[in-house]
Design a protein around this motif. Structure first.
Motif, PDB file in Angstrom:
ATOM      1  N   MET A  96       0.846  -1.199   0.000  1.00 17.79           N
ATOM      2  CA  MET A  96       0.000   0.000   0.000  1.00 17.79           C
ATOM      3  C   MET A  96       0.873   1.237   0.000  1.00 17.79           C
ATOM      4  O   MET A  96       1.769   1.369   0.832  1.00 17.79           O
ATOM      5  CB  MET A  96      -0.910  -0.016   1.234  1.00 17.79           C
ATOM      6  N   GLU A  97       0.624   2.159  -0.946  1.00 20.81           N
ATOM      7  CA  GLU A  97       1.453   3.354  -1.067  1.00 20.81           C
ATOM      8  C   GLU A  97       1.200   4.338   0.077  1.00 20.81           C
ATOM      9  O   GLU A  97       0.098   4.435   0.605  1.00 20.81           O
ATOM     10  CB  GLU A  97       1.179   4.056  -2.401  1.00 20.81           C
ATOM     11  N   TRP A  98       2.272   5.046   0.420  1.00 28.05           N
ATOM     12  CA  TRP A  98       2.180   6.115   1.426  1.00 28.05           C
ATOM     13  C   TRP A  98       2.758   7.385   0.809  1.00 28.05           C
ATOM     14  O   TRP A  98       3.857   7.362   0.241  1.00 28.05           O
ATOM     15  CB  TRP A  98       2.972   5.725   2.683  1.00 28.05           C
ATOM     16  N   THR A  99       2.030   8.497   0.898  1.00 30.62           N
ATOM     17  CA  THR A  99       2.437   9.746   0.260  1.00 30.62           C
ATOM     18  C   THR A  99       3.083  10.686   1.266  1.00 30.62           C
ATOM     19  O   THR A  99       2.541  10.895   2.357  1.00 30.62           O
ATOM     20  CB  THR A  99       1.221  10.449  -0.383  1.00 30.62           C
ATOM     21  N   GLN A 100       4.231  11.228   0.885  1.00 29.73           N
ATOM     22  CA  GLN A 100       4.924  12.194   1.748  1.00 29.73           C
ATOM     23  C   GLN A 100       4.073  13.450   1.914  1.00 29.73           C
ATOM     24  O   GLN A 100       3.424  13.909   0.970  1.00 29.73           O
ATOM     25  CB  GLN A 100       6.280  12.573   1.150  1.00 29.73           C
ATOM     26  N   ASN A 101       4.098  14.015   3.119  1.00 30.99           N
ATOM     27  CA  ASN A 101       3.363  15.248   3.415  1.00 30.99           C
ATOM     28  C   ASN A 101       4.323  16.199   4.122  1.00 30.99           C
ATOM     29  O   ASN A 101       4.641  16.004   5.289  1.00 30.99           O
ATOM     30  CB  ASN A 101       2.151  14.945   4.295  1.00 30.99           C
ATOM     31  N   THR A 105       5.667  14.190  -3.688  1.00 33.86           N
ATOM     32  CA  THR A 105       4.622  15.010  -4.264  1.00 33.86           C
ATOM     33  C   THR A 105       5.068  16.459  -4.422  1.00 33.86           C
ATOM     34  O   THR A 105       6.211  16.806  -4.095  1.00 33.86           O
ATOM     35  CB  THR A 105       3.344  14.921  -3.395  1.00 33.86           C
ATOM     36  N   MET A 106       4.184  17.322  -4.929  1.00 36.75           N
ATOM     37  CA  MET A 106       4.509  18.735  -5.126  1.00 36.75           C
ATOM     38  C   MET A 106       4.739  19.409  -3.766  1.00 36.75           C
ATOM     39  O   MET A 106       4.123  19.006  -2.769  1.00 36.75           O
ATOM     40  CB  MET A 106       3.376  19.434  -5.884  1.00 36.75           C
ATOM     41  N   PRO A 107       5.590  20.439  -3.712  1.00 36.49           N
ATOM     42  CA  PRO A 107       6.318  21.087  -4.816  1.00 36.49           C
ATOM     43  C   PRO A 107       7.707  20.498  -5.068  1.00 36.49           C
ATOM     44  O   PRO A 107       8.473  21.052  -5.841  1.00 36.49           O
ATOM     45  CB  PRO A 107       6.429  22.529  -4.327  1.00 36.49           C
ATOM     46  N   ILE A 108       8.023  19.390  -4.424  1.00 39.39           N
ATOM     47  CA  ILE A 108       9.336  18.775  -4.664  1.00 39.39           C
ATOM     48  C   ILE A 108       9.419  18.238  -6.085  1.00 39.39           C
ATOM     49  O   ILE A 108      10.457  18.327  -6.736  1.00 39.39           O
ATOM     50  CB  ILE A 108       9.582  17.643  -3.641  1.00 39.39           C
TER      51      ILE A 108
END
Length: 553
Positions: free
Chosen positions: A1-6, A345-348
């Motif tokens: 399961m993917e995990w998104t950086q915040n 994810t954005m803005p990186i």
């Protein structure tokens, strides 16, 4: 399961998030500089603290956090710790064979003066090793040589760390600049040219700074001719080669120019007084035995062979032959529990991007393997039996257990900082400084090298952020990309990885905190100089740095 950086996990605020997730960094600084904790204890505890922080703040799954840490630890063991073990083993072999006395004599024949020995070994020869191998090799080798000459271990390690500032951006056959080009899409030759118009100012200054640190201004004035020749020849060659030959050869060329020019000067000029450390006052200056050219060549042969072999190992053609044609490596293309599970994810990045994770055990192309082969050849040349060699190897491994733990834990920290988004949160905080960003741009590189121990890794971390932010604030993005490398070079001396390497090579295991305290103030002072220089190049003399448009033309 993917995990998104915040990157703004706490209340949508980058600032608040950055404050909390930077606690492990403050803890590490406190552990080393104030508490004077042993390096391996500070490293392991920082890693554990970081895992807790990223799980609580970013809601990073514990399994992913542990997997990222494990991948970092593995990279810390190989190729990083592998370099240290083999470098110290090579040095110990020369001592075991009684050849180090001849090496000392050959250097002392140029000068018994500690100031000049530091210029020749720590600055010029160290820069050569940085260019050829990087990743800790120069500090490990030059630190050991200086101690063999009679330098106090803490001073030897500290001086080598500071002297290693000038060549870091072009270390490892240009690896940091090539990495910056890869992540930004900007031609590496253009970045090389830009860095080559920043670092020469530092390269002229470092030899003077080094000798003032050792002997004060009065002591430095006595050897100004040698300082001027050493620094100026290095800086001019660094500027020329970085602008006209690209990023791969500046360290090799500039270090050789500096070393040869200084050696020639010492044939015709000597300082008025022979300077020694205060604890050597009253001691009779050692009269070194005269040796024949053949004996000197034999004693230096390990390092001559090292230079040749590491030079071969550093070429892309050799690496391509081993890895692409012979395919001599072991690869884990999808690191379990991590590869494909983290999303940047954005803005990186401009759109959500899966963060890959893999491990390659490239034993035959590793710099440490080049040093090991040198050590084996050395055993034949110096007539060291396999039994004596094995004894030296065992003793070397025994002394490097704790430094290896330190290096592995620090790399574990670096990897979890990357995969959790911690590094990017801190980067975004600096990017919010607007018009002042060119001043703070080098701080990003400095921080990246502190976190990872590598200017290459720091450029991979923040290169694109520097590129995008430079464009957003209206300054030449080539300048901000280059300043990431230039700022990073002054962070090398305080990186826990570098501290662990220097401590291991100079017998200071357990005194990493003392070494950190020794170098910290110098790192901050030199960082300030780079920040001021970058700001001036952004707004006062913007024409000094080439742009993408002029480079294409």
């Amino acid at each position: 399961m993917e995990w998104t950086q915040n990157y703004s996990a706490l209340g949508g605020s980058v600032g608040l998030t950055a404050l909390v997730v930077s606690l492990p960094i403050f803890y590490l600084l406190w552990a080393l500089a104030i508490k004077r904790m042993k390096g391996h204890i500070a490293g392991v505890s920082t890693l554990l603290f970081t895992i807790i922080i990223v799980v609580l703040v970013y809601k990073m799954p514990l399994g992913i956090a542990l997997s990222a840490s494990a991948l970092g630890i593995l990279n810390g063991l190989f190729p990083i710790a592998w370099i240290i073990v083999t470098a110290v083993f090579l040095y110990n072999l020369t001592v075991e064979a009684g050849q180090f006395d001849i090496i000392k004599s050959s250097i002392a024949s140029l000068s018994n003066d500690r100031r000049l020995q530091a210029l020749l070994i720590a600055f010029s020869f160290g820069a050569f090793l940085e260019g050829a191998a990087g990743f800790g090799t120069p500090v490990a080798i030059t630190g050991a040589i200086l101690i063999g000459l009679g330098f106090e271990p803490l001073y030897a390690a500290g001086l080598c760390l500071i002297a290693n500032t000038a060549p870091v951006a072009f270390g490892g056959i240009g690896a940091p600049i090539i990495a910056a080009g890869a992540v930004t899409g900007v031609d590496a030759n253009l970045i090389s040219a830009a860095v080559g118009r920043q670092l020469p100012f530092l390269s002229v200054f470092i030899p003077l700074y080094l000798i003032i640190l050792m002997a004060g201004w009065k002591g430095a004035k006595e050897v100004l001719p040698a300082i001027a020749v050493s620094g100026t020849t290095f800086a001019v060659a660094q500027w020329w080669s970085s602008n006209y030959l690209g990023p791969m050869l500046p360290d090799i060329i500039s270090s050789l120019f500096s070393l040869i020019a200084t050696a020639i000067l010492l044939k015709f000029w000597k300082p008025k007084n022979i300077w020694r450390f205060p604890n050597e006052k009253g001691e009779k200056i050692e009269q070194y035995k005269k040796y024949s050219g053949g004996q000197i060549l034999k004693a230096w042969s390990p390092f001559i062979i090292l230079t040749i072999i590491v030079g071969i190992w550093g070429t892309s053609s050799f690496k391509d032959f081993i890895t692409k044609q012979l395919q001599w490596f072991i690869s884990i293309p999808h690191w379990p529990g991590l590869d494909g599970l983290v999303v940047k994810t954005m803005p990186i990045v401009t759109k959500p991007t899966v963060y890959s994770a893999y491990y390659k055990w490239e034993f035959f192309t590793a710099a440490g393997t080049a040093i090991l082969i040198t050590a084996i050849i050395t055993m034949f040349i110096l007539q060291i039996s396999p039994a004596r060699g094995a004894k030296v190897a065992r003793a070397t491994l025994k002394t490097l257990i704790y430094p290896t733990i330190t290096i592995a834990s620090v790399l574990g920290f670096a990897y979890i900082a990357n995969y959790s988004g911690l590094s990017y949160t801190l980067g975004l905080l600096f990017a919010q400084t607007g018009h002042l960003f060119p001043f703070f741009a080098p701080v990003l590189g400095w921080m990246g090298v502190f976190l990872t121990g590598s200017d290459t890794s720091a450029n991979a971390l923040f290169g694109q952020l520097q590129n995008v932010t430079g464009q957003q604030v209206g300054v030449n993005p080539v300048l901000t990309i280059a300043s990431n490398s230039s700022g990073g070079v002054v962070g090398k001396m305080i990186s826990p990885q570098s501290i662990a390497v220097a401590a291991a090579a100079t017998g200071l295991v357990g005194r990493e905190s003392d070494l950190f305290r020794f170098t910290l103030k110098h790192s901050l002072f030199l960082l300030l100089l780079v920040c001021i220089m970058t700001y001036l190049q952004a707004y006062v003399v913007p024409g000094m740095i080439p742009t993408i448009e002029t480079f294409i033309q």
